[in-house]
Design an enzyme around this catalytic site. Structure first.
Site, PDB file in Angstrom:
ATOM      1  N   SER A 180       7.174  -2.133  -3.112  1.00 26.26           N
ATOM      2  CA  SER A 180       7.513  -0.802  -2.591  1.00 26.26           C
ATOM      3  C   SER A 180       8.874  -0.865  -1.914  1.00 26.26           C
ATOM      4  O   SER A 180       9.279  -1.922  -1.410  1.00 26.26           O
ATOM      5  CB  SER A 180       6.470  -0.374  -1.559  1.00 26.26           C
ATOM      6  OG  SER A 180       6.927   0.749  -0.827  1.00 26.26           O
ATOM      7  N   TYR A 219       1.368  -2.631   5.678  1.00 28.82           N
ATOM      8  CA  TYR A 219       1.744  -2.338   4.288  1.00 28.82           C
ATOM      9  C   TYR A 219       3.110  -2.968   3.971  1.00 28.82           C
ATOM     10  O   TYR A 219       3.289  -3.588   2.920  1.00 28.82           O
ATOM     11  CB  TYR A 219       1.788  -0.820   4.127  1.00 28.82           C
ATOM     12  CG  TYR A 219       2.074  -0.314   2.735  1.00 28.82           C
ATOM     13  CD1 TYR A 219       1.096  -0.378   1.743  1.00 28.82           C
ATOM     14  CD2 TYR A 219       3.304   0.248   2.411  1.00 28.82           C
ATOM     15  CE1 TYR A 219       1.344   0.118   0.470  1.00 28.82           C
ATOM     16  CE2 TYR A 219       3.558   0.746   1.140  1.00 28.82           C
ATOM     17  CZ  TYR A 219       2.575   0.681   0.172  1.00 28.82           C
ATOM     18  OH  TYR A 219       2.827   1.167  -1.092  1.00 28.82           O
ATOM     19  N   LYS A 265       3.859  -5.757   1.148  1.00 24.39           N
ATOM     20  CA  LYS A 265       4.758  -5.459   0.019  1.00 24.39           C
ATOM     21  C   LYS A 265       5.963  -6.397   0.013  1.00 24.39           C
ATOM     22  O   LYS A 265       6.481  -6.750  -1.048  1.00 24.39           O
ATOM     23  CB  LYS A 265       5.196  -3.994   0.073  1.00 24.39           C
ATOM     24  CG  LYS A 265       4.057  -3.014  -0.209  1.00 24.39           C
ATOM     25  CD  LYS A 265       3.457  -3.224  -1.587  1.00 24.39           C
ATOM     26  CE  LYS A 265       2.407  -2.188  -1.942  1.00 24.39           C
ATOM     27  NZ  LYS A 265       1.780  -2.464  -3.249  1.00 24.39           N
TER      28      LYS A 265
HETATM   29  P1  NAD Z   1      -3.402   5.370  -5.548  1.00 26.74           P
HETATM   30  O1  NAD Z   1      -4.054   5.322  -4.225  1.00 26.74           O
HETATM   31  O2  NAD Z   1      -3.495   6.593  -6.374  1.00 26.74           O
HETATM   32  O3  NAD Z   1      -3.882   4.144  -6.448  1.00 26.74           O
HETATM   33  C1  NAD Z   1      -4.203   2.902  -5.941  1.00 26.74           C
HETATM   34  C2  NAD Z   1      -5.199   2.273  -6.881  1.00 26.74           C
HETATM   35  O4  NAD Z   1      -5.582   0.972  -6.353  1.00 26.74           O
HETATM   36  C3  NAD Z   1      -6.487   3.094  -6.980  1.00 26.74           C
HETATM   37  O5  NAD Z   1      -6.895   3.141  -8.324  1.00 26.74           O
HETATM   38  C4  NAD Z   1      -7.483   2.297  -6.155  1.00 26.74           C
HETATM   39  O6  NAD Z   1      -8.816   2.461  -6.559  1.00 26.74           O
HETATM   40  C5  NAD Z   1      -6.994   0.881  -6.420  1.00 26.74           C
HETATM   41  N1  NAD Z   1      -7.487  -0.062  -5.420  1.00 26.74           N
HETATM   42  C6  NAD Z   1      -7.439   0.060  -4.080  1.00 26.74           C
HETATM   43  N2  NAD Z   1      -8.029  -1.002  -3.514  1.00 26.74           N
HETATM   44  C7  NAD Z   1      -8.458  -1.806  -4.523  1.00 26.74           C
HETATM   45  C8  NAD Z   1      -9.135  -3.041  -4.569  1.00 26.74           C
HETATM   46  N3  NAD Z   1      -9.519  -3.659  -3.461  1.00 26.74           N
HETATM   47  N4  NAD Z   1      -9.386  -3.600  -5.792  1.00 26.74           N
HETATM   48  C9  NAD Z   1      -9.021  -2.967  -6.929  1.00 26.74           C
HETATM   49  N5  NAD Z   1      -8.381  -1.780  -6.941  1.00 26.74           N
HETATM   50  C10 NAD Z   1      -8.113  -1.211  -5.742  1.00 26.74           C
HETATM   51  O7  NAD Z   1      -1.890   5.008  -5.258  1.00 26.74           O
HETATM   52  P2  NAD Z   1      -0.613   4.812  -6.199  1.00 26.74           P
HETATM   53  O8  NAD Z   1       0.470   5.560  -5.573  1.00 26.74           O
HETATM   54  O9  NAD Z   1      -0.936   5.011  -7.643  1.00 26.74           O
HETATM   55  O10 NAD Z   1      -0.336   3.258  -5.910  1.00 26.74           O
HETATM   56  C11 NAD Z   1      -0.281   2.258  -6.905  1.00 26.74           C
HETATM   57  C12 NAD Z   1       0.532   1.105  -6.363  1.00 26.74           C
HETATM   58  O11 NAD Z   1       1.877   1.534  -6.171  1.00 26.74           O
HETATM   59  C13 NAD Z   1       0.051   0.579  -5.011  1.00 26.74           C
HETATM   60  O12 NAD Z   1       0.172  -0.809  -4.954  1.00 26.74           O
HETATM   61  C14 NAD Z   1       1.025   1.228  -4.046  1.00 26.74           C
HETATM   62  O13 NAD Z   1       1.143   0.501  -2.863  1.00 26.74           O
HETATM   63  C15 NAD Z   1       2.287   1.210  -4.861  1.00 26.74           C
HETATM   64  N6  NAD Z   1       3.317   2.138  -4.426  1.00 26.74           N
HETATM   65  C16 NAD Z   1       3.105   3.494  -4.443  1.00 26.74           C
HETATM   66  C17 NAD Z   1       4.107   4.350  -4.029  1.00 26.74           C
HETATM   67  C18 NAD Z   1       3.955   5.831  -4.032  1.00 26.74           C
HETATM   68  O14 NAD Z   1       4.874   6.519  -3.552  1.00 26.74           O
HETATM   69  N7  NAD Z   1       2.872   6.392  -4.538  1.00 26.74           N
HETATM   70  C19 NAD Z   1       5.323   3.835  -3.591  1.00 26.74           C
HETATM   71  C20 NAD Z   1       5.511   2.462  -3.581  1.00 26.74           C
HETATM   72  C21 NAD Z   1       4.505   1.632  -4.010  1.00 26.74           C
END
Ligand code: NAD
Length: 246
Positions: free
Chosen positions: A140, A153, A157
């Site tokens: 991230s 977090y 990350k």
């Molecule tokens: P989201 O919350 O929609 O998806 C996260 C997914 O991880 C979900 O499907 C959830 O069920 C799964 N998950 C959570 N805990 C888990 C576990 N213990 N075991 C297996 N699966 C698990 O969020 P997103 O935005 O799609 O995030 C996806 C990734 O991208 C994450 O790692 C997040 O930190 C990263 N990210 C997101 C953003 C953003 O702006 N959305 C920015 C930077 C990084």
């Protein structure tokens, strides 16, 4: 299995779902990991199939090392190979330092950081045998820049970048590449509360491209890094953030 096999953790929704669909479109057999929402995971799989791809579901918590090990072994046994691991599963439990509970710190690290470690360790025995082995860790912008209210977090990350650079070196002799994709603000369930109203306007001012990203923006970067075209890229952090951090 003739197709390359990919495991996408947290593939039931958001960025993980978009990645799973993109890899399915590219002809990989995609194992969609999920923890509780089987319906959403099945929807991801249905979308992969609609797009002409194929895959399967695997239920496990990435923070549970034994469960990860068993699930990865099962993939190896059932499909005979594992070529690509996308460590996408993540959670954010926000709070300023003074209000961050030890258990929230621990759970955030257990899922985001240890989860990736467990998956890399379990998958490595198969990735080392693959022709184009790939690990993609979803970090991230917060891991590089920090963010007030996200100490756990941000630590997790940032740690993923350390894992990436270390494994890029360890696995390079077997042509396995290891990279991070570091999204900025992407419109998903995780950010839903942050990208509304005044907050949204303030965020947009910080993003040179003037929009919040879509899950597909991240998936396209992953699609490329997984492809044979990216075989000379390893140990890198690919930022998908509209210019938020340069
Ligand atoms: P989201 O919350 O929609 O998806 C996260 C997914 O991880 C979900 O499907 C959830 O069920 C799964 N998950 C959570 N805990 C888990 C576990 N213990 N075991 C297996 N699966 C698990 O969020 P997103 O935005 O799609 O995030 C996806 C990734 O991208 C994450 O790692 C997040 O930190 C990263 N990210 C997101 C953003 C953003 O702006 N959305 C920015 C930077 C990084």
């Amino acid at each position: 299995m003739d197709k390359r096999v990919a495991l996408v953790t947290g593939g039931s929704r958001g960025i993980g779902r978009a990645i799973a669909i993109a890899l399915g479109q590219d002809g990989l057999f995609v194992v969609v990991n999920y923890t509780s929402n089987e319906g959403a995971a099945a929807e991801t799989l249905a979308k992969i199939k609609e797009a002409g791809g194929d895959g399967a579901l695997a239920r496990f918590d990435v923070a549970d090392a034994a469960a990860v090990d068993a699930a990865v072994k099962q993939i190896g046994t059932e499909h005979g190979r594992l070529d690509v691991l996308v460590n996408n599963a993540g959670i954010a439990i926000d709070g300023l330092l003074m209000r961050t509970k030890k258990e929230d710190w621990q759970r955030t690290l257990d899922v985001n950081l240890s989860g990736a470690f467990h998956c890399c360790k379990a998958a490595s025995r198969y990735l080392l045998k693959a022709k184009d082995g790939r690990i993609i860790n979803i970090s991230s912008v917060v891991g590089e820049q920090g963010n007030a209210g996200q100490v756990s977090y941000a630590a997790a990350k940032a740690g993923l970048i350390g894992i990436t650079r270390t494994l890029a070196r360890e696995l390079a002799s077997r042509a396995v590449t290891v990279n991070c994709v570091a999204p900025g603000f992407i419109e998903t369930d995780m950010t839903a509360a942050h990208v509304q109203g005044d907050n949204r306007e303030a965020l947009l001012k910080q993003i040179p491209l003037g929009r919040i990203g879509a899950a597909e923006d991240v998936a396209e970067a992953v699609r490329f890094l997984v492809s044979p075209k990216a075989s000379y890229i390893t140990g890198q952090v690919v930022r998908v953030n509209g210019g938020l951090l340069m």
